[in-house]
Scaffold this motif. Structure first.
Motif, PDB file in Angstrom:
ATOM      1  N   MET A   1      -1.510 -13.822  -4.852  1.00 44.57           N
ATOM      2  CA  MET A   1      -1.512 -12.567  -4.294  1.00 44.57           C
ATOM      3  C   MET A   1      -3.069 -11.942  -4.591  1.00 44.57           C
ATOM      4  N   ARG A   4      -6.075  -6.478  -3.987  1.00 46.67           N
ATOM      5  CA  ARG A   4      -5.429  -5.187  -3.636  1.00 46.67           C
ATOM      6  C   ARG A   4      -4.036  -4.974  -3.492  1.00 46.67           C
ATOM      7  N   LEU A   5      -3.208  -6.047  -3.316  1.00 47.46           N
ATOM      8  CA  LEU A   5      -1.898  -5.956  -3.172  1.00 47.46           C
ATOM      9  C   LEU A   5      -1.198  -5.675  -4.748  1.00 47.46           C
ATOM     10  N   ILE A   6      -1.686  -6.483  -5.788  1.00 49.39           N
ATOM     11  CA  ILE A   6      -1.461  -6.035  -6.971  1.00 49.39           C
ATOM     12  C   ILE A   6      -1.517  -4.599  -7.242  1.00 49.39           C
ATOM     13  N   ALA A   8      -1.949  -1.940  -5.425  1.00 54.96           N
ATOM     14  CA  ALA A   8      -1.183  -1.148  -4.380  1.00 54.96           C
ATOM     15  C   ALA A   8       0.383  -1.195  -5.260  1.00 54.96           C
ATOM     16  N   LEU A   9       1.120  -2.210  -5.559  1.00 57.49           N
ATOM     17  CA  LEU A   9       2.136  -2.341  -6.064  1.00 57.49           C
ATOM     18  C   LEU A   9       2.128  -1.701  -7.367  1.00 57.49           C
ATOM     19  N   ALA A  10       1.254  -1.888  -8.286  1.00 62.98           N
ATOM     20  CA  ALA A  10       1.065  -0.988  -9.562  1.00 62.98           C
ATOM     21  C   ALA A  10       1.151   0.282  -9.445  1.00 62.98           C
ATOM     22  N   ALA A  12       2.459   2.263  -6.883  1.00 63.68           N
ATOM     23  CA  ALA A  12       3.655   2.534  -6.312  1.00 63.68           C
ATOM     24  C   ALA A  12       4.519   2.540  -7.490  1.00 63.68           C
ATOM     25  N   GLY A  13       4.647   1.570  -8.417  1.00 66.82           N
ATOM     26  CA  GLY A  13       5.456   1.676  -9.685  1.00 66.82           C
ATOM     27  C   GLY A  13       4.980   2.772 -10.431  1.00 66.82           C
TER      28      GLY A  13
END
Length: 75
Positions: A1, A4-6, A8-10, A12-13
């Protein structure tokens, strides 16, 4: 992963948790302020809960518990 994806997910959470917290804080106030049947249902439910608690914790008025028996441990 990718990092940036991590991130973005954090984010969003965090946003989802914040929205949920705001909804939980605002919802009960909105129900109480509305003049509709929701507040009547809320009052009826609260009244039922109060009655249930009172019946559960009040005990049996016919039973004399003042001179009770000492409990003995079972070994």
């Amino acid at each position: 992963m990718s990092p940036r994806l991590i991130i973005a997910l954090a984010l969003a959470g965090i946003v989802a948790l914040g929205a949920g917290a705001v909804w939980l804080v605002v919802q009960p106030r909105a129900l109480g302020k509305s003049g509709g049947s929701a507040s009547i249902v809320q009052l009826t439910f609260a009244e039922e809960r109060r009655e249930h608690r009172q019946k559960f914790f009040s005990g049996d008025p016919e039973r004399d518990i003042r001179g009770g028996e000492v409990m003995k441990p079972r070994w």
